[in-house]
Design an enzyme around this catalytic site. Sequence first.
Site, PDB file in Angstrom:
ATOM      1  CB  SER A   1      -0.873  -0.385   0.652  1.00 50.73           C
ATOM      2  OG  SER A   1      -1.514   1.715   1.267  1.00 50.73           O
TER       3      SER A   1
ATOM      4  CE1 TYR B   1      -3.513  -2.580   5.266  1.00 48.01           C
ATOM      5  CE2 TYR B   1      -2.813  -0.528   4.462  1.00 48.01           C
ATOM      6  CZ  TYR B   1      -3.703  -1.538   4.722  1.00 48.01           C
ATOM      7  OH  TYR B   1      -3.464  -2.094   3.305  1.00 48.01           O
TER       8      TYR B   1
ATOM      9  CE  LYS C   1      -0.698  -4.513   3.196  1.00 47.00           C
ATOM     10  NZ  LYS C   1      -1.332  -5.450   2.960  1.00 47.00           N
TER      11      LYS C   1
END
Length: 316
Positions: A117, A141, A145
């Site tokens: 992402s 998050y 990642k």
Amino acid sequence: MKIAITGAGGFVGQLLAEHLLNADHEVLLIDIFEPPVPSKASSKSSLATCIKADLFSDSNSVIPSDLDAIYIFHGIMSAGSEADFDLGYRVNLHSTLNLLETLRNKCKGVKVVYASSTAIYGQPLPQWPSESTLPTPSSSYGTQKSMIEYAINDFSRRGYINGFTLRFPTISVRPGKPTQAASSWMSGMFREPLQGLPSSLPCADDFEAWLCSPRILVQNLLHVLTLQRDSLPSHMRQINLPGITASVKEMLEALETVGGRQAVDLVKREQPTREIKDMLDSWPIRFDVTKAMDLGFKRDEQFVDAVRDFKDSLDE
């Protein structure tokens, strides 16, 4: 080819599975619940195996040794990872590391396509960040990642896997229900009004986002299967997928073009929480995608086409 998809019950997993099955690939659909065979590929259901599994503990028992490729899509999305720290790390980091370890031991050299992402980036940033820009995530998050990106680089460098990390733009317009992503409203502001339902909009007209349509995304996901190992350096496997920058004002204009003023009137302004606002404001909105374009990936021409695609799917 024999191809696995984790998180196969989600929107992207189902969309990709539909195209792979209709191209006569053998597909393993894996999720925390038993994922369905996509309805538009029901005639190829004999090629699909649907598996319920927790990859934190079950990866070794569900991954076959003759796998040709795997798409890693499972995860807790951005706002969900902020809301539940332990769950985010269990699913996004530790279950994926366990899966990579299984692949290393059972499927040496397998092609691994990892859905990362643009949340791996954080401020401050240059105007056009690229793959060489240092990731400074400002969310759990993005941190999770980024950690997996480095693991895929190392596993690829050592020859255990043939990894490709794709940094997704925000995908819009997604059908189905709202997700736990901080960017969920970027689909909801079209999805619900085009079906006569109200939606919320937590950002001002000048807020901009980096977006990609589902149609272009699936083309790019399929394109990865054609790339050779040496198309990227062995220790740098990241690719920023092409996107298009659109402001909230331009999004609303696209909605009016496709759905009329009555659709726009169903979009209601609201104030985001401080955590969500900070997360959204930290995401970059333009990228240098020279690497992706040189490798043959595609990009949307204009955002309104993504809204039309969704409206056409409703009409079908």
